[in-house]
Design a protein around this motif. Structure first.
Motif, PDB file in Angstrom:
ATOM      1  N   SER A 519      29.746  62.231  57.851  1.00 36.42           N
ATOM      2  CA  SER A 519      29.024  61.685  56.713  1.00 36.42           C
ATOM      3  C   SER A 519      27.527  61.879  56.857  1.00 36.42           C
ATOM      4  CB  SER A 519      29.324  60.195  56.557  1.00 36.42           C
ATOM      5  OG  SER A 519      30.707  59.988  56.385  1.00 36.42           O
ATOM      6  N   ASN A 569      25.802  60.875  48.549  1.00 44.11           N
ATOM      7  CA  ASN A 569      26.462  61.170  47.274  1.00 44.11           C
ATOM      8  C   ASN A 569      27.750  60.368  47.120  1.00 44.11           C
ATOM      9  OD1 ASN A 569      26.686  62.423  44.768  1.00 44.11           O
ATOM     10  ND2 ASN A 569      27.840  64.159  45.595  1.00 44.11           N
ATOM     11  N   LYS A 570      27.619  59.055  47.335  1.00 43.11           N
ATOM     12  CA  LYS A 570      28.767  58.159  47.255  1.00 43.11           C
ATOM     13  C   LYS A 570      28.682  57.291  46.005  1.00 43.11           C
ATOM     14  CE  LYS A 570      30.705  59.138  51.300  1.00 43.11           C
ATOM     15  NZ  LYS A 570      32.076  59.685  51.438  1.00 43.11           N
ATOM     16  N   GLU A 571      29.846  56.909  45.491  1.00 45.67           N
ATOM     17  CA  GLU A 571      29.947  56.019  44.341  1.00 45.67           C
ATOM     18  C   GLU A 571      31.019  54.973  44.619  1.00 45.67           C
ATOM     19  OE1 GLU A 571      30.794  58.310  40.880  1.00 45.67           O
ATOM     20  OE2 GLU A 571      28.810  59.250  40.805  1.00 45.67           O
ATOM     21  N   ASP A 574      34.689  55.429  46.407  1.00 45.14           N
ATOM     22  CA  ASP A 574      34.739  56.376  47.514  1.00 45.14           C
ATOM     23  C   ASP A 574      34.952  55.623  48.825  1.00 45.14           C
ATOM     24  OD1 ASP A 574      34.279  58.413  45.741  1.00 45.14           O
ATOM     25  OD2 ASP A 574      32.118  58.534  46.131  1.00 45.14           O
ATOM     26  N   PHE A 575      35.247  56.407  49.878  1.00 45.89           N
ATOM     27  CA  PHE A 575      35.444  55.816  51.203  1.00 45.89           C
ATOM     28  C   PHE A 575      34.277  56.173  52.112  1.00 45.89           C
ATOM     29  CE2 PHE A 575      39.726  55.907  49.479  1.00 45.89           C
ATOM     30  CZ  PHE A 575      40.221  54.667  49.859  1.00 45.89           C
ATOM     31  N   THR A 586      37.116  52.491  58.414  1.00 47.15           N
ATOM     32  CA  THR A 586      37.011  53.118  57.100  1.00 47.15           C
ATOM     33  C   THR A 586      36.944  52.029  56.039  1.00 47.15           C
ATOM     34  OG1 THR A 586      38.251  55.065  57.835  1.00 47.15           O
ATOM     35  CG2 THR A 586      38.066  54.707  55.459  1.00 47.15           C
ATOM     36  N   LEU A 588      36.248  50.900  51.854  1.00 49.48           N
ATOM     37  CA  LEU A 588      36.221  51.258  50.435  1.00 49.48           C
ATOM     38  C   LEU A 588      34.898  50.738  49.839  1.00 49.48           C
ATOM     39  CD1 LEU A 588      37.605  52.247  47.773  1.00 49.48           C
ATOM     40  CD2 LEU A 588      38.489  49.896  47.555  1.00 49.48           C
TER      41      LEU A 588
END
Length: 800
Positions: A519, A569-571, A574-575, A586, A588
Motif C-alpha cells: 500500500s 487512492n482509497k474510498e 475498499d480494504f 485487514t 474495511l
C-alpha cells in the motif's frame, strides 16, 4: 522635448490631488505585490535555516508504553551510517503551570533531565539568557513558543504543577527548541538541571520515560532504514514516532496562508491599478480632447502627444515604486517576525530573503505601467483637430454617447418618474460606463477581502463550534492522562459512572499503525506510519465527523484521514492492510475524514480491533466526557481536575481549543487587517480619481444645473448616491465572493495540511457590516472628489 516636458509638468501641477492619489495607488500596489513575493520567498526558509542550524530531528521517538527497549533502539540507530541521533533524553510528563497569578491547565510538559553537551541533534539556540552547559539548580530553560504564548521572560518564576503541589523554578533562559517549539502548540519541553530533576521530579510517583531525535542525511531514505530496523530487531517499532511533516507543519502554515492570500490579492490590485491608470489616461485625453486637437493643429505630433503621458507616469512611477519597495521590506519583516516568532533569536529581526525578487517586481511593475501608458495614450493618435474642436470628442464617440443616453434603458429613468437626485446619480454612472464597471469591480473585491478576513478570524476564534470538522471531538470535557503509571483509571471510571450529570464517556488511546508495503508504494516519500486513534465508546456520540461514509463500529472497520485516502487512492468500501504492534490486520474502510492534527495522516479504529491483538488493551491517553447540561462543563471539569490532578489534566473543550487557536487568530489578524486597510484605501483613491475625472468632463453640465437653481450640495449628493448604490451591488457580490469563492482558494493551501473543506462560521450580521465598509469608502471618495462643484462658480463651470 522641451514642449513634451512642459506639457507633462503642466498636467502634473494642474491635477495635484489626482496625480498624488495615482502615485499612492502605484505605491500600494508595489507594497502589496512585493510584500507577497517576499513572504512567499521566505515561506519555509526561516524554519529550514533554523532546522539546519540546530541539526534538527526529522523524527522524534518517544518511549512511554514499554513496548520497545529505549537503549536498544538508540544503540541501533546510533550505529547506522547516514544517521545522527540525539542523546536518550529522560523525562517525566506534567500538565499545567501557575504564572503571574494565573492557573494555566492546558499545557503539557516534558520535564527533561538536561544531558551534557555536545548535542549532535536538536542543538538548543539561546534566544534570551546566558548560554550554559545546563540550567543552574533552581532554574529551567523554556522554549520560545511557551514564552511567547504566556509572556514569560527570563527571571520570571513559573510554578509547574506536580499534582496537589507546584514546583517553582526560575526561568534562566528561553531557547529555540525546533521539534517542540512550533507556534499554536500546547506541548513544550522544559530543560531542568539534572540534580533538580533527580530530587524534585524523579521522587514523584511514576516512572521515567525516554525520547530521542533522529536526523537523516537524506530524509527521503528513512523508510529503507525502518525496513532494515524491522528485520534486524525482529519486529516493528511500536512506540510513538513524530514525523518531520508534523514537526514542520505549524511553522509553515500561517506564512503559506498569508502569502497565498497576499499574492492573489496583490495581483488583483496590480490589475486594478493598471486598469485605473488606463482609464485615467483615456479620460484625461477625453477631457483635454479639444486642447489636444488645437495643439495638433499647431504642429504637435502624435508621438510627442503620447510622450507627454509617458513622461508624466514615468515620474509618478519613480516617485511611488521606490518607497513602495522600501515599505514592503519593512512590512514583510513585520509579518514574518510575527508568524515565526518562535524561531526568533533575541530581539533582533530575522533576516529576510527575497529582496532581489522584490526589486525585480519593482522593475517589472515600472515597465508594465509604461507599457500600459503607451497602449492607452495611443488613442491620442486618432484625434482629429476639426472633430476635437467641434465635438470635444471624436464624431464616433459623440454618436455612441448620444445613442447610449437615448437608449430604452436610459429613457426609463426620466425626470418625471424619479427624483432629480436619483436621475443625476444614475446618469453619472451610465455616461461613464468604464469607470462605473471599475468601481463595481473594486468595491466587490474590497468587500470580499474584508468579508474573508472577518469569516476566517471568526472561524478560528470560534473553532469550538466547528471542532468536529477540523478532526476533533465535540465532547464537553477532555481529561488528558499525564502520568499513566499513577493514573487511577478504575477510580475515574467509577466516578464518571456515579455522576448523574454525565451523559456518555469515551476512552481514547493513541497507537501507531504501519501501512502494508504494497500500500505504501504510492506514498511518494511520505511517512508510512499512521497515527491511530483507538476509542472505547461511540465516535458518533462524541461528535467525530466524516466527510464520506461513517466512523468505525466493528472490529474490522477503520476510518482514514483524507491525506491517506488521497495518497493511496482509497474510498469507503475498499480494504486497507495495516501492521499494528507487529501483527498484520485487514480493515474495511467505512469513512474518510479531515483533521488538521497529524495532517490527516491518521486513522480511527475501535477498542474491539485492539482487543483482537491485545486482549487486555487499556492504554488510554484521554477521556472524552459529554454532559446532560453542557452549561455545567466548567464546574464538572474543575471538580474532576481537583480530584485527579496528580495524574491527569481535566479541562473543557473550549479551554483546550482556545489555548491553541487563539494564538493563530492573533497572528492572522495583523496581515488580514493590513490587506483590508490597503483595499479600502485603494477603493477611496480610485473612486476619487475616476469621479473627479468624470466630474471635470461634465463641468459645463453641472454649471447649467446650478444656473437653473440646483445647489452644489444637491448635485454632490446625487453623485454620491449613485456611487453608493453601485457600491451596494459590489458589496453584495463581495459577500458571495468572500464567503464562497475565496475560501476555495484557501482550501488549495490547506489541503496539504489535511483540511480539504474549510470549516467556516458565518455570522451574517458581521459579514454584512464588514461588506458595507467598502460602500462607505466609495461614497466618501465620490463626495470628496465632487468638492470642485462646490468650490467653483456656475459661470466658471460653464466656461470650462
Amino acid at each position: 522635448m522641451a514642449a513634451m516636458l512642459k506639457l507633462s509638468l503642466s498636467y502634473l501641477s494642474r491635477s495635484k490631488i489626482q496625480n498624488g492619489f495615482i502615485a499612492l495607488l502605484i505605491l500600494l500596489s508595489t507594497l502589496l505585490v512585493s510584500t507577497a513575493v517576499m513572504i512567499l520567498a521566505n515561506t519555509g526558509n526561516q524554519f529550514r535555516d533554523m532546522h539546519n542550524r540546530t541539526n534538527g530531528s526529522h523524527q522524534i521517538l518517544t518511549f512511554e508504553k514499554g513496548l520497545n527497549d529505549p537503549q536498544a533502539v538508540h544503540d541501533w540507530w546510533a550505529s547506522q551510517d547516514g544517521v545522527e541521533v540525539s542523546s536518550l533524553l529522560t523525562y517525566r510528563a506534567l500538565a499545567g503551570i501557575a504564572f503571574n497569578g494565573m492557573d494555566i491547565p492546558n499545557i503539557y510538559l516534558y520535564m527533561i533531565s538536561t544531558p551534557s553537551p555536545p548535542w549532535v541533534v536538536d542543538e538548543l539556540i539561546f534566544s534570551k539568557g546566558t548560554p550554559e552547559a545546563a540550567p543552574k539548580q533552581g532554574s529551567v530553560w523554556i522554549p520560545t513558543s511557551m514564552a511567547n504564548a504566556y509572556d514569560i521572560s527570563v527571571g520570571d518564576t513559573v510554578g509547574f504543577k506536580t499534582g496537589s503541589t507546584a514546583l517553582h523554578l526560575k526561568v534562566s533562559a528561553i531557547v529555540v527548541d525546533v521539534p517542540y517549539g512550533a507556534p499554536f502548540t500546547n506541548t513544550a519541553r522544559i530543560w531542568m538541571n539534572p540534580l533538580d530533576y533527580h530530587h524534585d521530579v524523579q521522587s514523584l510517583a511514576g516512572t521515567d520515560h525516554h525520547m530521542m531525535g533522529i536526523h537523516f542525511d537524506d530524509y527521503s531514505s528513512n523508510s529503507r532504514y525502518w525496513e532494515r530496523y524491522t528485520l534486524e530487531a525482529g519486529g516493528p517499532f511500536l512506540e510513538t514516532k513524530m514525523e518531520f511533516e508534523g514537526i514542520s507543519s505549524f511553522y509553515l502554515i500561517i506564512n503559506q496562508i498569508v502569502g497565498f492570500i497576499m499574492i492573489f490579492l496583490g495581483v488583483v490590485m496590480l490589475a486594478i491599478a493598471l486598469i485605473t491608470i488606463g482609464f485615467t489616461i483615456s479620460d484625461a485625453i477625453l477631457a483635454n480632447y479639444k486642447t489636444i486637437g488645437i495643439l495638433k493643429s499647431l504642429g504637435l505630433t502624435s508621438a510627442k502627444t503620447i510622450g507627454t503621458y509617458v513622461i508624466q507616469y514615468l515620474l509618478l512611477s519613480l516617485i511611488a515604486i521606490i518607497p513602495g519597495l522600501a515599505f514592503s521590506v519593512w512590512a514583510s519583516k513585520f509579518i514574518i517576525n510575527i508568524s515565526v516568532s518562535s524561531l526568533r533569536v533575541g530581539n533582533s529581526d530575522m533576516s529576510v530573503e527575497g529582496i532581489g525578487s522584490a526589486m525585480l517586481v519593482g522593475v517589472f511593475l515600472f515597465a508594465l505601467i509604461l507599457l500600459f501608458v503607451v497602449l492607452y495614450a495611443r488613442k491620442a493618435r486618432q484625434i482629429q483637430p476639426v472633430q476635437a474642436i467641434r465635438y470635444g470628442m471624436s464624431e464616433t464617440d459623440h454618436t455612441r454617447l448620444a445613442r447610449r443616453m437615448n437608449s430604452p434603458l436610459a429613457s426609463l429613468i426620466g425626470f418625471t418618474r424619479l427624483p432629480v437626485a436619483a436621475v443625476l446619480g444614475f446618469r453619472h454612472l451610465l455616461k461613464n460606463t468604464k469607470s462605473s464597471i471599475l468601481m463595481l469591480l473594486l468595491t466587490t473585491i474590497a468587500s470580499s477581502v474584508l468579508v474573508l478576513g472577518y469569516v476566517l478570524l471568526t472561524s478560528i476564534t470560534g473553532i469550538v463550534q466547528t471542532s468536529p470538522k477540523w478532526g476533533y471531538d465535540n465532547a464537553n470535557i477532555a481529561a488528558v492522562v499525564v502520568n499513566k503509571s499513577t493514573f487511577p483509571k478504575d477510580e475515574l471510571k467509577q466516578r464518571l459512572q456515579e455522576d448523574s450529570r454525565i451523559k456518555n464517556v469515551g476512552w481514547q488511546g493513541n497507537i501507531t499503525g504501519v501501512l502494508h508495503p504494497d500500500s505504501s508504494a504510492d506514498m511518494q516519500g511520505q511517512s508510512t506510519s499512521l497515527a491511530l486513534s483507538v476509542l472505547d465508546g461511540s465516535y458518533q456520540e462524541l461528535g467525530f465527523e466524516t466527510l464520506q461514509g461513517r466512523n468505525p463500529q466493528q472490529e474490522n472497520e477503520i476510518a482514514i484521514g483524507v491525506s491517506v485516502a488521497r495518497t493511496l487512492n482509497k474510498e469507503p468500501g475498499d480494504f486497507l492492510e495495516l501492521y499494528i504492534e507487529g501483527e498484520k490486520r485487514t480493515f474495511l474502510i467505512t469513512g474518510i475524514y479531515q483533521a488538521i492534527a497529524n495532517m490527516s495522516i491518521s486513522g480511527r479504529i475501535t477498542t474491539a480491533a485492539m482487543s483482537a491483538i491485545h486482549p487486555n488493551f487499556g492504554d488510554f491517553d484521554a477521556v472524552f466526557i459529554n454532559l446532560n447540561d453542557p452549561m455545567q462543563a466548567n464546574q464538572v471539569a474543575e471538580e474532576l481536575n481537583d480530584q485527579f490532578k496528580d495524574s491527569a489534566s481535566v479541562v473543557t473543550q473550549k479551554t483546550l481549543l482556545d489555548s491553541v487557536y487563539a494564538e493563530a487568530a492573533a497572528v492572522l489578524i495583523y496581515p488580514m487587517s493590513l490587506i483590508g486597510l490597503l483595499f479600502l484605501l485603494v477603493t477611496f483613491i480610485i473612486i476619487f480619481s475616476t469621479c473627479r475625472i468624470s466630474i471635470r468632463k461634465e463641468s459645463r453640465t453641472y454649471g447649467i444645473y446650478q444656473s437653473i437653481g440646483m445647489t452644489s450640495r444637491r448635485i454632490r449628493v446625487s453623485v454620491a448616491m449613485g456611487v453608493a448604490a453601485l457600491s451596494a451591488i459590489g458589496a453584495i457580490l463581495g459577500i458571495l465572493v468572500g464567503v464562497y469563492l475565496l475560501p476555495i482558494l484557501l482550501e488549495m493551501v490547506l489541503a496539504g495540511y489535511g483540511i480539504v473543506q474549510l470549516p467556516l462560521i458565518l455570522h451574517w450580521g458581521g459579514i454584512g457590516l464588514f461588506a458595507c465598509i467598502s460602500m462607505i469608502a466609495a461614497a466618501l471618495g465620490s463626495w470628496f472628489s465632487s468638492r470642485v462643484i462646490h468650490e467653483t462658480s456656475p459661470r466658471m463651470l460653464v466656461i470650462e
